[in-house]
Write an enzyme that holds these catalytic residues in place. Structure first.
Site, PDB file in Angstrom:
ATOM      1  N   GLU A 131       5.224   4.999  -6.330  1.00 31.98           N
ATOM      2  CA  GLU A 131       6.489   5.401  -6.971  1.00 31.98           C
ATOM      3  C   GLU A 131       6.291   5.691  -8.456  1.00 31.98           C
ATOM      4  O   GLU A 131       6.861   6.653  -8.984  1.00 31.98           O
ATOM      5  CB  GLU A 131       7.563   4.328  -6.773  1.00 31.98           C
ATOM      6  CG  GLU A 131       7.922   4.010  -5.323  1.00 31.98           C
ATOM      7  CD  GLU A 131       8.175   5.229  -4.471  1.00 31.98           C
ATOM      8  OE1 GLU A 131       8.552   6.295  -4.993  1.00 31.98           O
ATOM      9  OE2 GLU A 131       7.969   5.126  -3.230  1.00 31.98           O
ATOM     10  N   HIS A 164       5.175   9.122  -9.236  1.00 35.70           N
ATOM     11  CA  HIS A 164       6.236  10.142  -9.299  1.00 35.70           C
ATOM     12  C   HIS A 164       6.755  10.323 -10.727  1.00 35.70           C
ATOM     13  O   HIS A 164       7.140  11.420 -11.122  1.00 35.70           O
ATOM     14  CB  HIS A 164       7.414   9.765  -8.394  1.00 35.70           C
ATOM     15  CG  HIS A 164       7.190  10.042  -6.934  1.00 35.70           C
ATOM     16  ND1 HIS A 164       6.990  11.314  -6.442  1.00 35.70           N
ATOM     17  CD2 HIS A 164       7.158   9.222  -5.860  1.00 35.70           C
ATOM     18  CE1 HIS A 164       6.840  11.260  -5.122  1.00 35.70           C
ATOM     19  NE2 HIS A 164       6.936   9.994  -4.739  1.00 35.70           N
TER      20      HIS A 164
END
Lengths: 177, 168
Positions: free
Chosen positions: B139, B142
């Site tokens: 994550e 990202h």
């Protein structure tokens, strides 16, 4: 490329390995207006092998003509089949199995036999012969779906104990983020 | 609350570097609630990052508590997260809501230490390992415009972990 959706072929190319096979075969397909799908290409015992999904607006004969000049000039065997194509529906493996042992006849049949009975659906299998001619080693890596759970596979491979084959099972835990 | 649209590759917005959050206000918390709802609406999604919903801010949510038999910290909202320590490495299979119908192997640190803030601006300190550490690293990538596709390693010659099934 949607206009070609229902015109999938499986192109198989096999022959003595040399540099440039992939580039020349795929150039002939591209120049002939084809679109490529998924492929598996690898070197097996000095041969180069290609399994390639091809979209082509024609039949097996016309697709064969598109690539035959190139494959013949490279001394490769070519085979073309019409297939039902199905992209965007990958099945994900949940188990990985490594098998190795001194090479002998019957390893693949024995191992995959007990695994199939315990619910293994094989999605991918790679195997190699390593070692040397007088002491060959067989190594196989499988990815698949354990339809009856991984413990069922673990119990199943226990029957291979003492047969000179190492079998390692490992769950594949996919992290989707 | 609303399920947000997930951007999918090759949307260029997934490649932007996300900016730090500066105001911990109700608008932020409303967005985080939507982001969490979006994560939970996805099949099997255990994490989400704000850029996947088109918002270039440094916000991720991770919740791996649905996975059996792993260490985890439950529901995590991590704002402006910074990994301060990495240890070990392990190959694992990843997929992404922004890359449908594909999974691949990626090398991640086995254990990480992280500083972040919660949705109210309270400082947080965590140590993650294994699957949860993998989700957090995926994550945070990202936020830096990276997808797991940027870190793919071979599917063919998997490194086997030491912890494997052994016959008796």
């Amino acid at each position: 490329m949607n206009r070609l959706t229902n015109h999938w072929f499986m192109l198989t190319v096999v022959g003595k390995d040399r540099p440039g096979i992939v580039a020349r075969v795929t150039a002939a397909l591209y120049e002939g207006g084809c679109n490529l799908g998924e492929a598996s290409m690898t070197r097996l015992g000095g041969n180069f092998t290609v399994m390639l999904m091809v979209q082509h607006e024609g039949d097996t004969a016309s697709l064969t003509r598109l690539v035959a000049t190139v494959t013949e000039s490279l001394g490769l065997k070519l085979h073309v089949d019409k297939i039902a194509g199905d992209l965007y529906h990958h099945q994900e493996p949940d188990v990985r199995i490594a098998v190795f042992g001194a090479d002998r006849a019957g390893i693949v049949a024995q191992v995959t036999g007990v695994l199939a009975e315990a619910g293994l659906d094989i999605l991918d299998l790679q195997s190699n012969v390593a070692g040397s001619a007088d002491k060959p080693i067989y190594i196989m890596q499988i990815e698949g779906r354990a339809l009856e759970g991984i413990p069922a596979l673990e119990s199943a491979v226990a029957v291979l104990d003492g047969k000179g084959i190492q079998v390692h099972l490992e769950p594949i835990d996919i992290m989707i983020g | 609350m609303a399920v947000l649209e997930i951007l999918t590759y090759p949307d260029a917005r997934l490649e932007r570097i996300a900016q730090p959050v500066e105001r911990f206000d109700d608008a932020l918390r409303a967005f985080i609630a939507d982001l969490e709802e979006t994560m939970r609406a996805g099949p099997g999604g255990v994490g989400i990052a704000a850029p996947q919903a088109g918002r270039a801010e440094r916000i991720v949510i991770v919740d791996v508590s649905s996975k059996p038999k792993i260490k985890h910290h439950g529901r995590l909202v991590l704002v402006n997260p910074e990994i301060t320590h990495w240890e070990g490495f392990v190959v694992g299979r990843e997929g992404c809501m922004s890359v449908p119908d594909y999974t691949g192997n990626v090398i991640r640190a086995e254990r990480i230490t992280l500083e972040a803030f919660d949705e109210c601006g309270t400082p947080l300190h965590y140590e993650f390992e294994g699957y949860e550490a993998r989700a957090v690293q995926h994550e945070i990538d990202h936020l830096d415009g990276l997808l797991f596709l940027d870190r793919l390693v071979s599917r063919r010659n998997d490194l086997f972990r030491r912890k494997v099934y052994q016959k008796a």
